[in-house]
Design an enzyme around this catalytic site. Structure first.
Site, short mmCIF file in Angstrom:
data_model
loop_
_atom_site.label_atom_id
_atom_site.label_comp_id
_atom_site.label_asym_id
_atom_site.label_seq_id
_atom_site.Cartn_x
_atom_site.Cartn_y
_atom_site.Cartn_z
N LYS A 157 0.85 -1.19 0.00
CA LYS A 157 0.00 0.00 0.00
C LYS A 157 0.88 1.24 0.00
O LYS A 157 1.71 1.43 0.90
CB LYS A 157 -0.91 -0.01 1.24
CG LYS A 157 -1.80 1.22 1.34
CD LYS A 157 -2.79 1.10 2.46
CE LYS A 157 -3.62 2.36 2.60
NZ LYS A 157 -4.58 2.26 3.70
N ARG B 70 -10.70 9.90 2.15
CA ARG B 70 -10.53 10.59 3.43
C ARG B 70 -11.59 11.68 3.62
O ARG B 70 -12.01 11.94 4.74
CB ARG B 70 -9.11 11.15 3.54
CG ARG B 70 -8.07 10.03 3.58
CD ARG B 70 -6.65 10.56 3.62
NE ARG B 70 -5.69 9.46 3.47
CZ ARG B 70 -4.37 9.65 3.31
NH1 ARG B 70 -3.87 10.88 3.30
NH2 ARG B 70 -3.57 8.61 3.18
N LYS C 126 1.34 9.85 6.05
CA LYS C 126 1.42 8.41 6.34
C LYS C 126 2.68 7.78 5.75
O LYS C 126 2.76 6.57 5.60
CB LYS C 126 0.15 7.72 5.81
CG LYS C 126 -1.14 8.21 6.49
CD LYS C 126 -2.34 7.32 6.18
CE LYS C 126 -3.59 7.79 6.97
NZ LYS C 126 -4.75 6.88 6.77
N GLU D 94 7.50 -6.97 1.25
CA GLU D 94 6.20 -6.99 1.93
C GLU D 94 5.45 -8.29 1.64
O GLU D 94 4.81 -8.87 2.51
CB GLU D 94 5.34 -5.79 1.50
CG GLU D 94 5.91 -4.42 1.87
CD GLU D 94 5.71 -4.07 3.34
OE1 GLU D 94 5.07 -4.86 4.07
OE2 GLU D 94 6.20 -3.00 3.75
N LYS E 69 -2.22 -1.46 -3.85
CA LYS E 69 -3.10 -0.30 -3.81
C LYS E 69 -2.29 0.97 -3.87
O LYS E 69 -1.28 1.05 -3.16
CB LYS E 69 -3.87 -0.38 -2.49
CG LYS E 69 -4.73 0.80 -2.16
CD LYS E 69 -5.36 0.60 -0.81
CE LYS E 69 -6.21 1.81 -0.52
NZ LYS E 69 -6.58 1.88 0.85
N SER F 8 -10.35 5.52 -4.48
CA SER F 8 -11.30 6.63 -4.58
C SER F 8 -10.88 7.68 -5.59
O SER F 8 -11.69 8.19 -6.36
CB SER F 8 -11.51 7.26 -3.21
OG SER F 8 -10.28 7.72 -2.67
N TYR G 206 -15.16 1.15 -6.59
CA TYR G 206 -16.41 1.84 -6.28
C TYR G 206 -17.40 1.72 -7.42
O TYR G 206 -18.59 1.97 -7.24
CB TYR G 206 -16.11 3.33 -5.95
CG TYR G 206 -15.21 3.44 -4.74
CD1 TYR G 206 -15.74 3.40 -3.46
CD2 TYR G 206 -13.82 3.51 -4.87
CE1 TYR G 206 -14.92 3.43 -2.35
CE2 TYR G 206 -12.99 3.54 -3.77
CZ TYR G 206 -13.55 3.50 -2.51
OH TYR G 206 -12.73 3.50 -1.40
C1 PBG Z 1 -7.16 3.57 5.62
C2 PBG Z 1 -7.62 3.27 4.26
C3 PBG Z 1 -7.48 4.16 3.19
C4 PBG Z 1 -8.09 3.57 2.11
C5 PBG Z 1 -8.56 2.32 2.50
N1 PBG Z 1 -8.25 2.14 3.84
C6 PBG Z 1 -6.95 5.53 3.15
C7 PBG Z 1 -5.64 5.83 3.77
O1 PBG Z 1 -4.75 4.98 3.88
O2 PBG Z 1 -5.49 6.98 4.17
C8 PBG Z 1 -8.18 4.26 0.78
C9 PBG Z 1 -9.18 3.78 -0.17
C10 PBG Z 1 -9.48 4.69 -1.27
O3 PBG Z 1 -8.88 5.77 -1.48
O4 PBG Z 1 -10.40 4.34 -2.02
N2 PBG Z 1 -6.80 2.58 6.46
#
Ligand code: PBG
Length: 315
Positions: A185, A195, A207, A223, A238, A264, A303
């Site tokens: 990720k 968010r 992050k 990983e 992701k 998203s 989505y």
């Molecule tokens: C947080 C989480 C995130 C997403 C899924 N779980 C956002 C982040 O790491 O800040 C993002 C999913 C998306 O953008 O569709 N644990």
């Protein structure tokens, strides 16, 4: 060349059975709160989540991934609400499994929707404390399993969390609950609309100390090795489209199922371009999904899962 011939030699297939629909859950009844950056998506109350999941199932989409949106009053530095067996997410899982026993329910394991810091781990003196986060994640996963989750999906990127969660699930008797690890990720700007939807942006900092640097792909293989030995059942990469090369490297490195998350921001980009009339949304959507599958994704979180399923039905 005829379409029959193209079909005979096509290498990559795409079906509704490969898709997971992410849904945002909030309190209330018959409540739908639109998300400005994600047209046609909304935060839904539990009853509407149940209804939407039923529509997804009817279209052949077998799974949903749930993300709870909590009011600030329920957030604290240790994300205590996350382990409340009667919490919003847990109630939603229970209702979903009651209404649709065959639905695959995937729950997110990370502190951010519950954390007053908006981080995925516990924050102390401005730093994420990895090891203190692990027992909270493990307890959260057990609470979700108790509610009926089929798959728990740690998206937090703490080191060692897959092992901690597997141990806790087994000890609590949930040996059949799968772990879909958000294994690779990235610290991505493409999570912005998510968010917004959960009001879960970090209150300070970023992050980057626990999510990966977009410049790296060898690290992805480390990983993968770690999550495999810790007992992950599925591995996720992701975001999706900007990381097709990484999906391919992960696919070639593991025999576990690989998931891609069309996040998203990827969804929002397509919607925005279509609204401006500069892209054909439906064709771009199908092409995007096909490319994620071609790169090596077995399953895709998107989505647009219901739209894709409808388009596939129409042929
Ligand atoms: C947080 C989480 C995130 C997403 C899924 N779980 C956002 C982040 O790491 O800040 C993002 C999913 C998306 O953008 O569709 N644990």
């Amino acid at each position: 060349m005829s379409s029959g011939i193209r079909g005979l030699v096509r290498e990559t297939t795409l079906g509704a059975e490969h898709l997971v629909l992410p849904l945002f859950v909030q309190e209330g009844r018959a409540a739908r709160a639109p998300i400005a950056s994600m047209p046609r998506h909304a935060r839904l109350s539990v009853d509407l989540v149940v209804e939407t999941a039923g529509e997804a199932l009817a279209l052949g989409v077998p799974a949903v991934a749930l993300f709870p949106a909590l009011p600030d009053s329920l957030k604290d530095p240790l994300a205590r609400e996350s382990t409340n067996d009667d919490g919003l997410l847990q109630r939603c899982v229970g209702e979903l499994k009651r209404a649709h026993p065959e639905l695959v329910v995937i729950t997110d394991v990370a502190l951010d929707p519950y954390s007053s810091d908006g981080h995925d781990g516990v924050v102390r003196d401005g730093r994420i404390v990895n090891d203190e986060t692990l027992p909270i994640l493990a307890a959260m996963a057990v609470s979700q399993a108790r509610a009926g989750a089929d798959v728990v999906a740690p998206s937090d990127m703490m080191d060692g969390r897959v092992a901690a969660i597997r141990r806790a699930l087994d000890a609590a008797g949930f040996v059949d609950v799968l772990i879909c690890s958000y294994c690779v990720k990235y610290a991505s700007a493409f999570y912005g609309p998510f968010r917004d939807a959960l009001d879960s942006a970090p209150r300070h900092g970023d992050k980057k100390s626990y999510q990966m640097d977009p410049a790296n792909s060898r690290e992805a293989l480390r990983e993968v090795a770690l999550d495999e030995t810790e007992g992950a059942d599925w591995l996720m990469v992701k975001p999706g489209l900007p990381y097709l090369d990484v999906i391919r490297r992960v696919r070639d490195a593991t025999s576990l199922p690989v998931a891609a998350y069309h996040v998203s921001g990827e969804y929002a980009m397509l919607e925005a371009a279509a609204a401006l009339g500069v892209l054909d949304r439906d064709r771009c959507l199908l092409e995007s999904m096909t490319c994620l599958r071609r790169a090596g994704a077995d399953l895709i979180f998107t989505y647009a899962a219901m739209d894709v399923a409808r388009l596939l039905r129409r042929g």
